[in-house]
Design an enzyme around this catalytic site. Structure first.
Site, PDB file in Angstrom:
ATOM      1  N   GLY A 287       0.857  -1.193   0.000  1.00 55.47           N
ATOM      2  CA  GLY A 287       0.000   0.000   0.000  1.00 55.47           C
ATOM      3  C   GLY A 287       0.886   1.233   0.000  1.00 55.47           C
ATOM      4  NE  ARG A 288      -2.851   4.874   1.566  1.00 49.52           N
ATOM      5  CZ  ARG A 288      -4.166   4.919   1.742  1.00 49.52           C
ATOM      6  NH1 ARG A 288      -4.870   5.840   1.162  1.00 49.52           N
ATOM      7  NH2 ARG A 288      -4.770   4.043   2.520  1.00 49.52           N
ATOM      8  CB  ILE A 289       3.152   2.472   4.718  1.00 49.47           C
ATOM      9  CG1 ILE A 289       2.202   3.506   5.340  1.00 49.47           C
ATOM     10  CG2 ILE A 289       4.417   2.333   5.567  1.00 49.47           C
ATOM     11  CD1 ILE A 289       1.573   3.077   6.663  1.00 49.47           C
TER      12      ILE A 289
ATOM     13  CB  ILE B 289       6.168  -0.972  10.681  1.00 49.48           C
ATOM     14  CG1 ILE B 289       6.144  -1.112   9.156  1.00 49.48           C
ATOM     15  CG2 ILE B 289       7.575  -0.740  11.177  1.00 49.48           C
ATOM     16  CD1 ILE B 289       6.436   0.184   8.424  1.00 49.48           C
ATOM     17  CB  ALA B 290       1.899  -4.648   9.434  1.00 48.99           C
ATOM     18  NE  ARG B 291      -3.246  -2.322  13.867  1.00 49.71           N
ATOM     19  CZ  ARG B 291      -2.792  -1.101  13.554  1.00 49.71           C
ATOM     20  NH1 ARG B 291      -1.507  -0.885  13.371  1.00 49.71           N
ATOM     21  NH2 ARG B 291      -3.634  -0.089  13.440  1.00 49.71           N
TER      22      ARG B 291
ATOM     23  CD  GLU C 155       0.602  -3.326  19.635  1.00 50.63           C
ATOM     24  OE1 GLU C 155       1.479  -3.858  18.949  1.00 50.63           O
ATOM     25  OE2 GLU C 155       0.176  -2.183  19.426  1.00 50.63           O
TER      26      GLU C 155
ATOM     27  CG  HIS D   6       1.821   0.327  17.706  1.00 53.40           C
ATOM     28  ND1 HIS D   6       0.793  -0.586  17.655  1.00 53.40           N
ATOM     29  CD2 HIS D   6       1.700   1.066  16.564  1.00 53.40           C
ATOM     30  CE1 HIS D   6       0.081  -0.408  16.539  1.00 53.40           C
ATOM     31  NE2 HIS D   6       0.615   0.589  15.859  1.00 53.40           N
TER      32      HIS D   6
END
Ligand code: GLV
Length: 328
Positions: free
Chosen positions: A156-158, A238-240, A269, A287
């Site tokens: 996606g964008r990231i 860095i997603a979930r 988390e 996070h």
């Protein structure tokens, strides 16, 4: 005239709160208490809108208990804390906060990649512990970033932002896997080549995860996937939390089946799997990938603009279930 009542579920920037107060009767949580579901339901009574964050679960049970609710505006791009289907069924609008955090989050993904590859946390812990008293040829020798192969799962964008940093800044060869392939123009902008998930796992020197969490992506990286990766590879999430099987990752790191990892998100988390806390070759952050002051302010203001736009003019900026807008 009475202003519509809204809830701001966590502490936010005072200027964002002040903007909301111009339009709404706001119950805020500037003490930043973390509310369990029952308390959130209590606070939502009589509220037509809520500014939520990723820790506030909005599901069928919450919706059933809060019939006045018409919109939840998430101050996050991810929205796996929302049951969007249940929200649509009840005519509750869901919005998220995309775009404003793309570059900041891509910067952080790259920082984590570099820190893991070059063993920066390990080196810092060693230094702080007073253990640095000599030079050694292989002291904290890591793996290279420049000129290596960058793999991205979730383009996606990231993901695209990370690809551009790697390709244009570090001369990396970029491969990616995604639910759908990018069009040719975007692929060439990112200098990225579409590959199968298996080719991605086998080919990446650095694998960055940027896909949304869903039942389909749960444990997308588990023991089997880790076994396909190069022993010199790094893995960055860095997603979930939940996209990686954290127990399997800790074991792979301990056995040096991959070189290192950088994790900003964790299963369950803010708890962190205890095994991850004891392996040295992982960089752990709480996070914070989108956490710069300007970006967090932009995220808060976008969430506020969604509330203002929807509740005053039926015009939210970034709706996730726009079908709700046409339900009368
Ligand atoms: C952060 O994780 C976000 O989804 O914005």
């Amino acid at each position: 005239m009475n202003k519509p009542k809204i809830l701001v579920a966590r502490a936010i920037f005072p200027e964002t709160l002040a903007r909301l107060q111009q339009h709404f009767d706001v119950q805020a949580n500037q003490a930043d208490e973390s509310w369990p579901a029952a308390r959130l339901i209590e606070k939502l009574q009589g509220k037509v809108g809520a500014l939520t964050t990723g820790g506030d679960r909005i599901d069928g049970a919450v919706l059933a208990a809060c019939p006045a609710l018409r919109i939840c505006a998430n101050m996050a791009v991810g929205y796996n804390n929302f049951d969007v289907e249940a929200m649509t069924a009840r005519g509750v609008l869901a919005t998220n906060a995309p775009d404003v955090l793309t570059e900041t989050t891509a910067d952080f993904g790259f920082a984590l990649l570099m820190a893991a590859a070059r063993r920066m946390s390990e080196g810092e812990h060693f230094l702080r512990a007073g253990k640095w008293n000599t030079w050694r040829y292989d002291m904290f020798a890591g793996v290279d970033v420049h000129g290596t192969t960058l793999g991205i799962l979730g383009m996606g964008r990231i993901g695209q932002g990370i690809a551009k940093r790697g390709a244009h800044g570090f001369g990396m060869k970029v491969i990616y896997h995604n639910r759908s392939r990018l069009d040719a123009a975007l692929e060439s902008e990112c200098k990225a080549r579409y590959v199968s998930k298996e080719e991605l796992l086998r080919g990446a020197d650095h694998l960055v995860l940027v896909l949304p969490y869903s039942a389909a992506s749960h444990h997308a990286i588990g023991a089997g996937e880790l076994a396909l990766m190069k022993p010199t590879a790094t893995l960055i999430n860095i997603a979930r939390g939940g996209i990686v099987d954290d127990a399997a990752l800790a074991q792979a790191l301990r056995e040096k089946r991959i070189a290192a990892a950088g994790l900003d998100v964790f299963e369950g988390e803010p708890r962190v799997h205890p095994d991850l806390l004891t392996v040295p070759n992982v960089v752990l952050t709480p996070h914070i990938a989108s956490a710069t002051m300007p970006t967090r302010l932009a995220m808060a203001n976008l969430a506020a603009d969604n509330l203002i736009g929807f509740l005053t003019q039926n015009k939210p900026l970034t709706p996730l279930n726009p079908a709700v807008l046409t339900i009368k």
